[in-house]
Design an enzyme around this catalytic site. Structure first.
Site, PDB file in Angstrom:
ATOM      1  N   SER A 143     -10.417  -5.555  14.217  1.00 57.48           N
ATOM      2  CA  SER A 143     -10.497  -4.443  13.273  1.00 57.48           C
ATOM      3  C   SER A 143     -11.718  -4.539  12.367  1.00 57.48           C
ATOM      4  CB  SER A 143      -9.224  -4.416  12.435  1.00 57.48           C
ATOM      5  OG  SER A 143      -9.019  -5.686  11.821  1.00 57.48           O
ATOM      6  N   ASP A 166     -16.353  -1.736   4.433  1.00 57.69           N
ATOM      7  CA  ASP A 166     -15.225  -0.860   4.094  1.00 57.69           C
ATOM      8  C   ASP A 166     -14.957  -0.791   2.593  1.00 57.69           C
ATOM      9  OD1 ASP A 166     -14.152  -3.400   3.752  1.00 57.69           O
ATOM     10  OD2 ASP A 166     -12.157  -2.796   4.428  1.00 57.69           O
ATOM     11  N   LYS A 216      -2.604  -6.605  -3.791  1.00 55.97           N
ATOM     12  CA  LYS A 216      -2.423  -7.785  -2.955  1.00 55.97           C
ATOM     13  C   LYS A 216      -2.531  -9.021  -3.838  1.00 55.97           C
ATOM     14  CE  LYS A 216      -5.802  -9.041  -0.107  1.00 55.97           C
ATOM     15  NZ  LYS A 216      -6.617  -9.324   1.084  1.00 55.97           N
ATOM     16  N   LYS A 263     -11.846 -12.215   5.013  1.00 60.06           N
ATOM     17  CA  LYS A 263     -12.937 -11.737   5.840  1.00 60.06           C
ATOM     18  C   LYS A 263     -14.018 -11.202   4.911  1.00 60.06           C
ATOM     19  CE  LYS A 263     -10.453  -7.412   6.999  1.00 60.06           C
ATOM     20  NZ  LYS A 263      -9.022  -7.566   6.652  1.00 60.06           N
ATOM     21  N   ASP A 269     -14.527  -6.194   2.928  1.00 57.34           N
ATOM     22  CA  ASP A 269     -14.225  -7.329   3.808  1.00 57.34           C
ATOM     23  C   ASP A 269     -14.453  -7.025   5.290  1.00 57.34           C
ATOM     24  OD1 ASP A 269     -12.019  -5.693   4.007  1.00 57.34           O
ATOM     25  OD2 ASP A 269     -10.545  -7.219   3.475  1.00 57.34           O
ATOM     26  N   ARG A 270     -14.708  -5.762   5.617  1.00 59.76           N
ATOM     27  CA  ARG A 270     -14.961  -5.439   7.030  1.00 59.76           C
ATOM     28  C   ARG A 270     -16.448  -5.209   7.271  1.00 59.76           C
ATOM     29  NH1 ARG A 270     -10.244  -1.657   9.521  1.00 59.76           N
ATOM     30  NH2 ARG A 270      -8.481  -2.712   8.552  1.00 59.76           N
ATOM     31  N   THR A 281      -1.925 -10.696  13.616  1.00 57.24           N
ATOM     32  CA  THR A 281      -2.831  -9.829  12.863  1.00 57.24           C
ATOM     33  C   THR A 281      -2.686 -10.065  11.355  1.00 57.24           C
ATOM     34  OG1 THR A 281      -2.841  -8.134  14.565  1.00 57.24           O
ATOM     35  CG2 THR A 281      -3.294  -7.400  12.308  1.00 57.24           C
ATOM     36  N   SER A 287      -8.120  -0.984   0.729  1.00 60.33           N
ATOM     37  CA  SER A 287      -9.115  -1.313   1.747  1.00 60.33           C
ATOM     38  C   SER A 287      -9.743  -0.098   2.419  1.00 60.33           C
ATOM     39  CB  SER A 287      -8.477  -2.249   2.761  1.00 60.33           C
ATOM     40  OG  SER A 287      -9.450  -2.751   3.615  1.00 60.33           O
ATOM     41  N   HIS A 288      -9.533   0.058   3.716  1.00 61.14           N
ATOM     42  CA  HIS A 288     -10.191   1.129   4.464  1.00 61.14           C
ATOM     43  C   HIS A 288      -9.469   2.472   4.317  1.00 61.14           C
ATOM     44  CE1 HIS A 288      -7.005  -0.580   6.820  1.00 61.14           C
ATOM     45  NE2 HIS A 288      -6.941   0.541   7.517  1.00 61.14           N
ATOM     46  N   ASP A 342     -13.081  -2.258   0.406  1.00 63.24           N
ATOM     47  CA  ASP A 342     -13.054  -3.469  -0.424  1.00 63.24           C
ATOM     48  C   ASP A 342     -14.038  -4.532   0.049  1.00 63.24           C
ATOM     49  OD1 ASP A 342     -11.519  -3.862   1.869  1.00 63.24           O
ATOM     50  OD2 ASP A 342     -10.256  -5.368   0.911  1.00 63.24           O
ATOM     51  N   GLU A 395     -11.222 -10.620  13.557  1.00 61.13           N
ATOM     52  CA  GLU A 395     -10.238  -9.663  14.047  1.00 61.13           C
ATOM     53  C   GLU A 395     -10.956  -8.486  14.678  1.00 61.13           C
ATOM     54  OE1 GLU A 395      -6.328  -9.397  11.789  1.00 61.13           O
ATOM     55  OE2 GLU A 395      -7.795  -9.262  10.191  1.00 61.13           O
ATOM     56  N   ARG A 406       0.840  -1.207   0.000  1.00 63.44           N
ATOM     57  CA  ARG A 406       0.000   0.000   0.000  1.00 63.44           C
ATOM     58  C   ARG A 406       0.865   1.242   0.000  1.00 63.44           C
ATOM     59  NH1 ARG A 406      -5.053  -1.615   4.039  1.00 63.44           N
ATOM     60  NH2 ARG A 406      -5.318  -3.666   3.068  1.00 63.44           N
TER      61      ARG A 406
HETATM   62  C1  VG1 Z   1      -5.175  -3.620   9.816  1.00 64.00           C
HETATM   63  C2  VG1 Z   1      -5.925  -4.390  10.883  1.00 64.00           C
HETATM   64  C3  VG1 Z   1      -5.854  -5.875  10.599  1.00 64.00           C
HETATM   65  C4  VG1 Z   1      -6.391  -6.148   9.193  1.00 64.00           C
HETATM   66  C5  VG1 Z   1      -5.651  -5.301   8.182  1.00 64.00           C
HETATM   67  C6  VG1 Z   1      -6.211  -5.430   6.795  1.00 64.00           C
HETATM   68  O1  VG1 Z   1      -3.811  -3.961   9.828  1.00 64.00           O
HETATM   69  O2  VG1 Z   1      -5.399  -4.099  12.147  1.00 64.00           O
HETATM   70  O3  VG1 Z   1      -6.582  -6.561  11.578  1.00 64.00           O
HETATM   71  O4  VG1 Z   1      -6.245  -7.507   8.878  1.00 64.00           O
HETATM   72  O5  VG1 Z   1      -5.728  -3.930   8.540  1.00 64.00           O
HETATM   73  O6  VG1 Z   1      -7.562  -5.088   6.773  1.00 64.00           O
HETATM   74  P1  VG1 Z   1      -2.690  -3.061  10.555  1.00 64.00           P
HETATM   75  O7  VG1 Z   1      -1.385  -3.740  10.255  1.00 64.00           O
HETATM   76  O8  VG1 Z   1      -2.812  -1.681   9.990  1.00 64.00           O
HETATM   77  O9  VG1 Z   1      -3.029  -3.062  11.995  1.00 64.00           O
HETATM   78  V1  VG1 Z   1      -8.218  -4.411   5.390  1.00 64.00           V
HETATM   79  O10 VG1 Z   1      -9.831  -4.420   5.531  1.00 64.00           O
HETATM   80  O11 VG1 Z   1      -7.469  -2.866   5.437  1.00 64.00           O
HETATM   81  O12 VG1 Z   1      -7.576  -5.245   4.127  1.00 64.00           O
HETATM   82 CO    CO Z   2     -10.773  -4.178   3.808  1.00 65.70          CO
END
Ligand code: VG1
Ligand code: CO
Length: 549
Positions: free
Chosen positions: A371, A283, A132, A382, A287-288, A350, A119-120, A285, A369, A28
């Site tokens: 998150s 979110d 990814k 997810k 998955d959340r 994580t 993602s988010h 993409d 998770e 990213r």
């Molecule tokens: C974060 C979250 C983690 C999740 C990851 C990808 O990672 O804490 O639980 O799996 O994002 O989610 P980090 O390393 O920033 O804590 V997603 O929905 O952004 O693909």
């Molecule tokens: Co996501």
């Protein structure tokens, strides 16, 4: 599929870029970084050089529709043709939610997939982009693959493409790109059909017909079309139930992060007099998930526990909850469910990639998770809408509301009060110094008292995968206190600016205790202890976290 004729390969000379390490979930960076000559190409070629597609191999490509998505997809198609793929499946408009991409990889027996998403993280010309790679089981590439990709990015000297124009990404059907078939597919139908095989749609439909209401905030991200098809068209929720349902390249200028800060409007609605029965969001993409009942926010850690405790009410899971997995910083609420049900509980680092082996081996059925990620063995990612549908299935089967489910759960298992404090955009050197000092202090922590809390265990979390024996070290610092509360510290692996320190706070109250208190009050001593143990203000000059979830 068969053998295809040799493509007209163009070899483009390149030199390595620094810092192409796939983080928690892919590479990213800012869009501007990705727009540099050869930047995305170097990374994609490194993936292809590592995975070496076999003759006949198919590749799935799709993204969350953010800015720069189409440009990278067109290039990736030319590169896939030059690297020997027989077929590419791409979502219409270049869009696939992450769980839908995982499903398509599995359903079509593809050798893997490229998911283009940050993602988010926010999107747009000045915001974030990401790539990814997922493997044949549909899940994020495990560390041995991402390590090899990183190594390859450091020595790459050429990338391959065919000489072909952009394809029409908006029209469903097959086209041939220099001998390779590209199928533009409608992923919504496939995904919606999969959901119908998992859940009791007739029961949910009956509940909706009887007046059950919902709001789903797609946050102008990828889930909009999926949510509209499933919730409004197939389950009968009234038109307008899905808000912000059109995917936008910049998510309307917002963070497509379904938490109480970035989905503030939904939260306000759910706490007000006009709240529907349930509110949910997803979110960038898809998955959340965020779940809010009328007047009741459900933390993702609690949601995992409550879903696990009730999952056998959904047809596809009846009698087959084998085990539960959660990431280390996720609260231990799910542990109490596993204990009560007599099934194993796995604690992983994580990142969803660590659940893949457990799911493939049938050791766990549901994972989650803190998150806001929850999912099951139906795919290897997810899955935001899946979690929402499981909640709907449970509510339909139980005939009580979200708040009642939560209260009943805590009255049985006790309550894990939980919050995460994020300190964003801090200096990388300061963040590293804080973590280094913390690790150096671990041996001295047991037995020390911080206010009312006494440290029982302090360690740097390491994980040995029970399936393949691989070891992942340095996955976050845990400080456990006597009585079941704890603080956890780790640095984010998904940010694109400076460093983000995540501090995870948890305190446990047994069923006989105070299970209806304010979270912030129940975590006050853990917050103080975290400050003292890590010296957050001393290292970062921050007095308050930027985001509390
Ligand atoms: C974060 C979250 C983690 C999740 C990851 C990808 O990672 O804490 O639980 O799996 O994002 O989610 P980090 O390393 O920033 O804590 V997603 O929905 O952004 O693909
Ligand atoms: Co996501």
């Amino acid at each position: 599929m068969g053998v295809r004729r040799l493509p007209s390969i163009v070899t483009v000379k390149t030199t390595p870029y620094e810092g192409q390490a796939p983080g928690t979930s892919g590479l990213r960076k800012k869009v501007r970084v990705f727009q540099q000559p050869n930047y995305a190409e170097n990374f994609i070629q490194s993936v292809f050089d590592v995975v070496r597609p076999q003759p006949g191999a198919a590749l799935v490509i799709g993204g969350d529709g953010r800015f720069h998505n189409r440009a990278v997809i067109q290039q990736a198609i030319r590169m896939a043709a030059a690297n020997g793929y027989a077929r590419v499946l791409v979502g219409q408009g270049g869009i696939l939610s992450t769980p839908a991409a995982s499903h398509i990889i599995r359903k079509h027996g593809a050798s893997g997939g490229l998911i283009l998403s940050a993602s988010h993280n926010p999107g747009g010309p000045d915001e974030d982009f990401g790539i990814k790679y997922n493997v044949a089981n549909g899940g994020p590439a495990p560390e041995n693959v991402t390590d090899a990709v990183l190594a390859r990015t450091k020595s790459i000297d050429r990338w391959l493409r065919v000489d072909a124009p952009d394809i029409d990404l908006d029209t469903i059907g097959d086209v041939v790109v220099d001998g390779m078939t590209v199928s533009v597919i409608d992923s919504v139908a496939d995904y919606a059909n999969l959901m119908e095989t998992l859940f009791d749609f007739p029961a949910i439909r009956a509940k909706v017909a009887a007046g059950f209401t919902m709001r789903f905030d797609a946050m102008s991200a990828v889930t909009g079309p999926y949510a509209t098809e499933i919730l409004e068209n197939r389950l009968g929720f009234t038109a307008g139930t899905v808000v912000n349902g059109t995917p936008l390249e910049d998510f309307g200028g917002h963070h497509p992060d379904p938490n109480l800060i970035h989905a503030a409007e939904l939260y306000a609605l759910m706490m007000g007099p006009d709240a529907p029965d349930i509110g949910a969001a997803s979110d960038g993409d898809g998955d959340r998930n965020l779940i809010i009942g009328r007047g009741r926010f459900i933390t993702p850690s609690d949601s995992l526990a409550m879903l696990a405790a009730n999952i056998e009410l959904a047809p596809a899971y009846r009698g087959r909850l084998a085990g539960i997995a959660r990431s280390m910083p996720t609260s231990a609420a799910a542990d109490r469910v596993a204990e009560a049900l007599g099934i194993p509980l796995f604690e992983t680092p994580t990142g969803w990639k660590f659940f893949g082996n457990l799911l493939d081996a049938g050791k766990v059925t549901i994972c989650g998770e803190e998150s806001a990620g929850t999912g099951s063995d139906h795919v290897r990612e997810k899955d935001g809408l899946w979690a929402v549908l499981l909640w709907l299935n449970i509510l339909a089967a139980r005939g009580i509301g979200v708040d009642a489910i939560a209260r009943e759960h805590w009255a049985r298992f006790g309550r894990n009060y939980y919050a995460r404090h994020d300190y964003e955009g801090i200096e990388i050197d300061a963040a590293n110094a804080l973590m280094a000092a913390l690790k150096a202090s671990l041996a001295d922590l047991p037995g020390r008292r911080f206010g009312s809390l006494v440290v029982s265990v302090a360690d740097n979390f390491a994980y040995t995968d029970p399936v393949d024996g691989s070891v992942s070290e340095n996955q976050g610092v845990r400080v456990l206190f006597a009585g079941g509360s704890r603080v956890v510290f780790r640095l984010s692996g998904t940010g694109t600016q400076g460093a983000t320190l995540r501090v995870y706070l948890e305190s446990y109250v047994p069923a006989s205790g105070e299970i209806d208190a304010e979270t912030s009050a129940m975590l006050a001593s853990q917050i103080d202890a975290a400050q003292q143990i890590a010296g957050i203000t001393r290292y970062t000059a921050r007095v308050e976290p930027d985001v509390i979830t």
